[in-house]
Each structure stands twice: as structure tokens, then as C-alpha cells.
Design a protein around this motif. Structure first.
Motif, short mmCIF file in Angstrom:
data_model
loop_
_atom_site.label_atom_id
_atom_site.label_comp_id
_atom_site.label_asym_id
_atom_site.label_seq_id
_atom_site.Cartn_x
_atom_site.Cartn_y
_atom_site.Cartn_z
N THR A 138 41.30 46.34 32.11
CA THR A 138 42.22 45.57 31.27
C THR A 138 42.95 44.56 32.12
OG1 THR A 138 44.07 47.08 31.62
CG2 THR A 138 42.57 47.59 29.79
N LEU A 139 43.63 43.62 31.46
CA LEU A 139 44.45 42.66 32.19
C LEU A 139 45.48 43.38 33.03
CD1 LEU A 139 45.45 39.83 32.85
CD2 LEU A 139 46.78 39.87 30.71
N VAL A 142 43.93 44.62 36.21
CA VAL A 142 43.71 43.52 37.14
C VAL A 142 45.02 43.10 37.80
CG1 VAL A 142 43.07 41.07 37.28
CG2 VAL A 142 41.66 42.67 35.96
N GLN A 143 46.07 42.97 37.01
CA GLN A 143 47.36 42.54 37.56
C GLN A 143 47.92 43.55 38.55
OE1 GLN A 143 49.34 41.91 33.76
NE2 GLN A 143 49.13 39.69 33.93
N ILE A 160 36.90 37.55 40.64
CA ILE A 160 36.87 38.76 39.80
C ILE A 160 35.48 38.83 39.19
CG2 ILE A 160 37.79 39.90 37.74
CD1 ILE A 160 40.48 38.57 38.33
N GLU A 175 39.57 41.08 25.84
CA GLU A 175 40.10 41.49 27.14
C GLU A 175 39.52 40.62 28.25
OE1 GLU A 175 42.96 43.24 28.55
OE2 GLU A 175 42.22 44.73 27.10
N ILE A 179 41.73 38.33 30.88
CA ILE A 179 41.57 38.42 32.34
C ILE A 179 41.18 37.05 32.91
CG2 ILE A 179 40.15 39.41 34.18
CD1 ILE A 179 39.95 41.96 32.44
N SER A 180 40.27 36.35 32.22
CA SER A 180 39.83 35.04 32.68
C SER A 180 40.97 34.03 32.70
CB SER A 180 38.70 34.53 31.79
OG SER A 180 38.30 33.23 32.16
N TYR A 182 44.11 34.59 32.99
CA TYR A 182 45.03 34.94 34.09
C TYR A 182 44.42 34.57 35.44
CZ TYR A 182 47.67 37.76 37.41
OH TYR A 182 48.41 38.18 38.48
N ALA A 183 43.13 34.90 35.64
CA ALA A 183 42.47 34.61 36.91
C ALA A 183 42.48 33.11 37.20
CB ALA A 183 41.04 35.14 36.90
#
Length: 381
Positions: A138-139, A142-143, A160, A175, A179-180, A182-183
Motif C-alpha cells: 500500500t502507499l 511504501v511511505q 519502486i 493503490e 504509489i506512482s 507519490y513516487a
């Protein structure tokens, strides 16, 4: 002194046995119960491919590269000898100057099944994350594990790498997008190991481009890596460096094109057969530890008092043997219904034998996230 004819005689090599035609026919029957094998139709199509040299230019291969780039929404494609080569060359092309790290799922192919290639080829550390929900990253995962900033004690996250499907389970697209986003806000690249992304497209009825849009580079199997033109130009250089440049690849490219045209439409039936296998196992009382969201499921036979070895031994003794391994069961387009029926029959018989000797089945302890959690998520969509 040896004559040329004598030397020539020692060099001769005939790899075709007198029974190879019959052997191939037998193999094509066997794959319905074990592994995959090119069909006669795929082989016949492949022999019609062009005979160029892919280090320079190979027309059939170029046509496949362009097609995969188009359907994934990328600018260019590069033919590669394997999925592992595709992932590793993608990472090496993204990664510029160490120190750096790659964040991925702990269960991913890049982490577990590529011989430590990220470290060897790219000098990259892997941040292998265990999903908090047991199903997918999940985000928040990752965070919590991403490495940002300039602290010289750390290897900053540069890529990632996500896998879809992973162990046959579908990574929710919302999801992936989170994530993308944010990355990319942090200047981090996204790579997709999409060896089974075709199953996601078939099961969710989502266009391949939409599934691939959040990623900077994509390996959608069929031996093609796709991405921006400049990225693919650099990856082609890396392919040469890795020793992955091949010559007459047209026959392989044609096989891949055949699969996209004629085999992709068969995937919904594959998923249905996998679900039938799952249902049969549960009716026997076997614990399914990872459900058949697409073509793959995992099970635990200790729930009925038997072992993988016992099941494999019985399966190998069938008139038409089944070759089995451990917890993973994979259904493919050449898997026959009779193979599924025979496997269920063996497991049912073992369950009855164990019960007759006094085995008492205990309540399954399967984590909710592998079954009900995903079903609830899909119901809400």
C-alpha cells in the motif's frame, strides 16, 4: 595426420532422434497435465517469421516491439531473452550512480528469484517490504520504508518495482496509482514486472495501457521491455553489455505474437478452471492459503493430514502422471479438466484415508487478508 573428412565426421551433430515427431506429439499431450509447450499452430506460425539479425535489424522482432509499446502506451520496446533479463536491464538503465536502492515486495521475483541480480548488475540494495495487509503493498507501506533525503548512512530509493500479478493475486489499480503519484512527486522511477499482467487485463477487463500508465518502464512478458524512447535506447546498450543481443529472434517474436492473438482470449477459461480447482479443494477440506484471483492458487494439505510429497507421489503414479511441486498450483491454457479432476481425486482419497486413521481436521487459520479482505474490496467497487 587427420584428414578434413575425418575432422568433419567428428564435428557432425544430429539432435533429432528417429522418434522426435512422435515424442513431440506425446509431449503436447503431457502438457495438459504439467508444463506448457508450443502448439503445432504456434510452431507453424513461428516458422514463417523473417530471418533478420536482431543485433542490427530484425523485421518480425521490430514489429512485435512496436506493437507491445503501442498497447502498453509506451514509446518504444526492446526484445530480451527472458523476464529476468528484462527486469534487470530495466533496473540497470534507470539506476545511474550509486548509492541507491530499489523498493519492492518481499515476495517479488526481483527479490527472490533473480539470483541477487540487482546487487550484482547494478550495485543496488533492495528494500524488500512485507505488505501489512498480507496481499499487496500500500502507499502507507511504501511511505514507511522509502529512503529519502541525503543522509549518507542510507541508500536512497531510486526505483519502486511492483509486480502484477504477484503469486497470482491482482494488485489493485487504485493503490498502484497512489504509489506512482507519490513516487513521481519524489523523483522516483516506477517499474512494472508484468509477467502476468495479461491475466489482470483479462480478469478485470482493463486495457493494458491503463494498467501500465503509472509506470516508467514495463516488462509485460512476451520478452519485450517497454518505455520511453531514450530509456529503450539506453536499455539496448545495456542488453549488449549483458550479452543479451541475439541474432535470428524472429521465430521467438512470432511465437509471442501468436500468443497475444490466439492465447490471450483463452485466459478467462483458465481463471474459471483455477476457481473450480480452488472450490474442489475447499470442498475436500483443504486450506487455500492464497485464492485463485487469476490462474494461480496456494494450498496447505496439512489441514487434511497429508503432505505435498504424498500428493506428488500419488500423482506421479497415475497412468497419465501429474508432476507436482509444493504449495503453488498454476493453471494454464493447456491444462485439461481431467488433470484438475485427477488431482482433486487424489487429494480426496488421501483425505478419506487420513480421516479413517483418526485424523481430526483443525479449524483453518488462514489470514483474512488473503480471502475475505480482497473479496470485500472487489464488492465495494
Amino acid at each position: 595426420m587427420a584428414t578434413f573428412d575425418a575432422i568433419s565426421h567428428t564435428i557432425r551433430c544430429d539432435i533429432l532422434s528417429k522418434t522426435h515427431v512422435a515424442d513431440n506429439l506425446a509431449m503436447r499431450k503431457e502438457v495438459s497435465r504439467t508444463f506448457t509447450f508450443p502448439t503445432k499452430e504456434m510452431y507453424d506460425y513461428a516458422t514463417l517469421a523473417t530471418l533478420g539479425d536482431d543485433v542490427y535489424f530484425e523485421p518480425s522482432t521490430k514489429a512485435l516491439e512496436d506493437h507491445v509499446a503501442q498497447i502498453t502506451g509506451k514509446q518504444a520496446g526492446l526484445f530480451l531473452p527472458s523476464g529476468t533479463a528484462s527486469n534487470q536491464i530495466a533496473l540497470r538503465t534507470h539506476l545511474m550512480q550509486p548509492p541507491y536502492s530499489v523498493l519492492c515486495d518481499q515476495r517479488s521475483h526481483i527479490n527472490l528469484y533473480e539470483a541477487g541480480g540487482a546487487a550484482f548488475h547494478s550495485g543496488a540494495a533492495l528494500t524488500a517490504v512485507i505488505p501489512s495487509n498480507g496481499h499487496h503493498l500500500t502507499l502507507e507501506d511504501v511511505q514507511q520504508h522509502i529512503v529519502l533525503g541525503n543522509n549518507n548512512h542510507n541508500a536512497p530509493t531510486a526505483v519502486i518495482a511492483l509486480e502484477n500479478t504477484l503469486r497470482g493475486t491482482i494488485f489493485p489499480q487504485d493503490e498502484i496509482i497512489a504509489i506512482s503519484d507519490y513516487a513521481h512527486s519524489q523523483g522516483i522511477k516506477m517499474h512494472l514486472d508484468g509477467a502476468r499482467i495479461w491475466h489482470v487485463a483479462a480478469q478485470t477487463e482493463t486495457p493494458l495501457k491503463e494498467l501500465c500508465d503509472p509506470f516508467d518502464s514495463v516488462h509485460p512478458s512476451v520478452l519485450v521491455l517497454a518505455g520511453p524512447t531514450a530509456f529503450i535506447d539506453k536499455a539496448r546498450w545495456m542488453r549488449k553489455l549483458f550479452g543479451g543481443g541475439m541474432r535470428q529472434t524472429g521465430i521467438l517474436a512470432a511465437s509471442a505474437a501468436y500468443a497475444l492473438t490466439y492465447n490471450f482470449p483463452l485466459l478467462p477459461a483458465v481463471h474459471a478452471l483455477a476457481r473450480r480447482l480452488e472450490k474442489g479443494l475447499e470442498e475436500i477440506g483443504v486450506e487455500v492459503t492464497s485464492r485463485a484471483e487469476t490462474c494461480m492458487l496456494f494450498y496447505d494439505p496439512t489441514s487434511i493430514g497429508t503432505t505435498f510429497d504424498e500428493i506428488a507421489d500419488r500423482a506421479s503414479d497415475l497412468p497419465e502422471p501429474l508432476i507436482l511441486g509444493d504449495a503453488r498450483l498454476v493453471v494454464h491454457i493447456q491444462t485439461s479438466e481431467s488433470a484438475v479432476d485427477d488431482l482433486l481425486s487424489i487429494i480426496r482419497q488421501l483425505a478419506e484415508e487420513k480421516q479413517a486413521t483418526g485424523f481430526v481436521k483443525h479449524a483453518a487459520k488462514r489470514p483474512k487478508v488473503q480471502s475475505e479482505m480482497y473479496a470485500q474490496r472487489e464488492t465495494k467497487k
